[in-house]
Design an enzyme around this catalytic site. Sequence first.
Site, mmCIF file in Angstrom:
data_model
loop_
_atom_site.group_PDB
_atom_site.id
_atom_site.type_symbol
_atom_site.label_atom_id
_atom_site.label_comp_id
_atom_site.label_asym_id
_atom_site.label_seq_id
_atom_site.Cartn_x
_atom_site.Cartn_y
_atom_site.Cartn_z
ATOM 1 N N GLY A 1 0.977 -1.161 0.287
ATOM 2 C CA GLY A 1 -0.181 -0.407 0.276
ATOM 3 C C GLY A 1 0.825 1.293 -0.362
ATOM 4 N N GLN B 1 3.610 9.819 1.105
ATOM 5 C CA GLN B 1 4.347 9.247 1.333
ATOM 6 C C GLN B 1 5.265 9.946 0.101
ATOM 7 O OE1 GLN B 1 2.240 5.074 2.255
ATOM 8 N NE2 GLN B 1 4.666 4.871 2.949
HETATM 9 NI NI NI Z 1 2.851 3.335 5.386
#
Ligand code: NI
Length: 162
Positions: free
Chosen positions: A46, A51
């Site tokens: 994931g 991020q």
């Molecule tokens: Ni993570």
Amino acid sequence: MALRTIRTEGDSVLAKKSRPVKEMTQKIRDLILDMLDTMYDAMGVGLAAPQVGILKQIVVIDVGEGPIVLINPEIIETSGEQTGEEGCLSVPGMSGLVTRPNYVKVKALDINMEEVEYEGTELLARAFCHEIDHLEGKMYTELVEGELHHVTYDEDDEEEEY
Ligand code: NI
């Protein structure tokens, strides 16, 4: 398509809240495809947009059953409990015990901005929780029971990073 740089712990973008996506654009489509490429390249299950430095409510997941794209996801139901090792692509080489619901139902928009619902148990339920936490600026390291530890070589195959 391109690989994006995965931000690691200490990068302030990981502690910020993401904003909802209001409309699909070519730029966002490209971002989603790049996120999938980046997740597969890093062998993660994931990845959330923060991020890769983008504060938008977008998550990609693949626990081995094909890609799932969630835009503006919301957890609408949970049940049960599971305690297991969890890792994160933004905290490379580390892992820790985290308790999550064993069943999670999410509502979101897909890449065409159409409403979708997914139900997941075990690893998929854990991935939903972990990624949606990223959109809130929350890291799994805050939830670890006991000590965060280095992933050993033997464990590496079994442990998933999100
Ligand atoms: Ni993570």
